[in-house]
Design an enzyme around this catalytic site. Structure first.
Site, PDB file in Angstrom:
ATOM      1  N   HIS A   1     -70.904  89.814  45.872  1.00  0.00           N
ATOM      2  CA  HIS A   1     -70.328  88.497  45.582  1.00  0.00           C
ATOM      3  C   HIS A   1     -69.012  88.284  46.334  1.00  0.00           C
ATOM      4  CE1 HIS A   1     -69.545  84.902  43.188  1.00  0.00           C
ATOM      5  NE2 HIS A   1     -68.344  85.372  42.930  1.00  0.00           N
TER       6      HIS A   1
ATOM      7  N   ARG B   1     -48.748  91.115  47.737  1.00  0.00           N
ATOM      8  CA  ARG B   1     -48.705  90.022  48.704  1.00  0.00           C
ATOM      9  C   ARG B   1     -48.372  88.676  48.055  1.00  0.00           C
ATOM     10  NH1 ARG B   1     -51.590  94.106  50.104  1.00  0.00           N
ATOM     11  NH2 ARG B   1     -52.076  94.598  52.277  1.00  0.00           N
TER      12      ARG B   1
ATOM     13  N   GLU C   1     -67.889  95.198  42.364  1.00  0.00           N
ATOM     14  CA  GLU C   1     -68.951  96.161  42.657  1.00  0.00           C
ATOM     15  C   GLU C   1     -70.196  95.524  43.256  1.00  0.00           C
ATOM     16  OE1 GLU C   1     -69.703  98.533  39.210  1.00  0.00           O
ATOM     17  OE2 GLU C   1     -67.592  98.976  38.909  1.00  0.00           O
TER      18      GLU C   1
ATOM     19  N   VAL D   1     -56.984  83.981  45.153  1.00  0.00           N
ATOM     20  CA  VAL D   1     -57.191  85.415  45.349  1.00  0.00           C
ATOM     21  C   VAL D   1     -58.628  85.766  44.985  1.00  0.00           C
ATOM     22  CG1 VAL D   1     -56.290  86.019  43.052  1.00  0.00           C
ATOM     23  CG2 VAL D   1     -56.307  87.731  44.850  1.00  0.00           C
TER      24      VAL D   1
END
Length: 159
Positions: free
Chosen positions: A88, A127, A85, A80
């Site tokens: 990256h 998910r 912010e 995951v």
């Protein structure tokens, strides 16, 4: 939310498929749940002992998938990446996706991309195949990998 249009998972008979799973450990609860979902589908398909390799983060997944693709009929990549912010997120998601695609094509081995790329942790949890999740992307990735391995096997030996 995702989930609309998800096909029914086929009943798979993959007892003789050699399967590997590479899963990251970053966001442990989510990745462990994805791994559980993949293992359940594998077991239901007759794959009782898949090779499981854990790596720290998503960026490490493609190189390990590459090594596994050399010795297995199918590989499942699980992890995951949650947007932060900085850019990256974009770099990691792009590198992982392109890396897994390249491994699959170069090795002629299905590499199912079960690496979640989401904006929030809640989206990932939804998910991950947890009890209150809407989807199980680990299970879906396992079904995709095994189904594709069986399809490639059929294509290689025409009737």
């Amino acid at each position: 939310m995702s989930g609309a249009g998800v096909p029914d998972m086929p009943a798979l008979h993959a007892e003789d498929v050699t399967l590997a799973i590479v899963a990251s450990t970053w966001h442990e609860t989510i990745c462990d749940a994805l791994l559980d979902g993949a293992r359940k589908v594998a077991e239901q398909a007759g794959v009782t002992d898949p090779t499981v390799v854990r790596v720290l983060g998503a960026i490490e997944i493609p190189v390990v998938a590459q090594a596994l693709a050399r010795t297995h009929d199918a590989v499942i990549a699980l992890g995951v990446v949650i947007r932060g912010e900085t850019p990256h997120f974009d770099y990691v998601c792009d590198a992982v996706t392109q890396g897994l695609t390249r491994v699959s094509l170069d090795a002629s081995t299905p590499v199912a991309n079960g690496v979640l790329t989401v904006n929030t942790e809640n989206q990932a949890l939804d998910r991950a195949g947890l009890p209150n999740s809407a989807e199980d992307k680990g299970a879906q990735a396992a079904a995709a990998a095994l189904s594709t391995a069986l399809t490639l096997r059929q294509l290689a030996s025409p009737s």
